[in-house]
Design a protein around this motif. Structure first.
Motif, short mmCIF file in Angstrom:
data_model
loop_
_atom_site.label_atom_id
_atom_site.label_comp_id
_atom_site.label_asym_id
_atom_site.label_seq_id
_atom_site.Cartn_x
_atom_site.Cartn_y
_atom_site.Cartn_z
N THR A 4 0.84 -1.20 0.00
CA THR A 4 0.00 0.00 0.00
C THR A 4 0.87 1.25 0.00
OG1 THR A 4 -1.65 -1.20 1.29
CG2 THR A 4 -1.87 1.19 1.21
N PHE A 5 1.88 1.25 0.86
CA PHE A 5 2.79 2.40 0.96
C PHE A 5 3.51 2.62 -0.36
CE2 PHE A 5 7.04 4.09 1.96
CZ PHE A 5 6.66 5.32 2.49
N ASP A 6 4.03 1.55 -0.95
CA ASP A 6 4.75 1.66 -2.22
C ASP A 6 3.86 2.23 -3.32
OD1 ASP A 6 7.04 0.65 -1.05
OD2 ASP A 6 6.64 -1.41 -1.69
N LYS A 7 2.62 1.77 -3.38
CA LYS A 7 1.67 2.26 -4.39
C LYS A 7 1.38 3.75 -4.17
CE LYS A 7 -3.00 1.59 -6.16
NZ LYS A 7 -2.90 1.17 -7.54
N LEU A 8 1.10 4.14 -2.93
CA LEU A 8 0.77 5.53 -2.65
C LEU A 8 1.97 6.45 -2.85
CD1 LEU A 8 -1.53 5.03 0.45
CD2 LEU A 8 -2.22 5.81 -1.83
N LYS A 9 3.14 5.97 -2.50
CA LYS A 9 4.37 6.74 -2.69
C LYS A 9 4.58 7.02 -4.19
CE LYS A 9 9.29 6.26 -1.71
NZ LYS A 9 10.29 5.41 -1.08
N GLU A 28 -7.92 -0.22 1.10
CA GLU A 28 -8.90 -1.29 0.90
C GLU A 28 -8.36 -2.38 -0.02
OE1 GLU A 28 -12.89 -0.18 -0.13
OE2 GLU A 28 -12.86 1.49 1.29
N GLU A 29 -7.62 -1.97 -1.05
CA GLU A 29 -7.12 -2.91 -2.04
C GLU A 29 -5.89 -3.69 -1.55
OE1 GLU A 29 -5.33 -2.84 -6.59
OE2 GLU A 29 -6.52 -1.15 -5.87
N HIS A 30 -4.97 -3.00 -0.85
CA HIS A 30 -3.69 -3.61 -0.52
C HIS A 30 -3.44 -3.82 0.97
CE1 HIS A 30 -2.38 -3.25 -4.67
NE2 HIS A 30 -2.80 -2.00 -4.66
N GLY A 31 -4.26 -3.27 1.83
CA GLY A 31 -4.07 -3.42 3.27
C GLY A 31 -3.70 -2.12 3.95
#
Length: 92
Positions: A4-9, A28-31
């Motif tokens: 989730t962090f990697d995607k948002l970053k 919701e999608e990744h945790g």
């Protein structure tokens, strides 16, 4: 770091901003994010916004204060107004 962090970053780097809806959708999608990850994202989000040169006007600040008085705490509208107030009061 979490997926989730990697995607948002990556989204923040690409777009220069993140909305609460985007953060919630990624969670919701990744945790869930850890507290450290969320703090980093919020910090980077404010840093990027400040570096973009957008200055908060007195009118925007006053409107945001009114929103804080009338909007439900925790709502997207309230969170956006709170960010504006914080940016203005910190010189941004």
């Amino acid at each position: 770091m979490s997926a989730t962090f990697d995607k948002l970053k990556a989204m923040l780097a690409e777009k220069g901003t993140l909305s609460n809806e985007e953060i919630n959708a990624a969670v919701e999608e990744h945790g869930a994010l850890s507290d450290e990850e969320m703090t980093w994202l919020e910090s980077e989000k404010l840093k990027v916004e400040k570096e973009s040169g957008d200055q908060i006007t007195m009118d925007q600040y006053l409107e945001a204060l009114n929103t804080l008085d009338s909007a439900e705490a925790g709502s997207d509208e309230y969170t956006k107004a709170e960010t504006i107030v914080q940016r203005y009061e910190s010189g941004g």
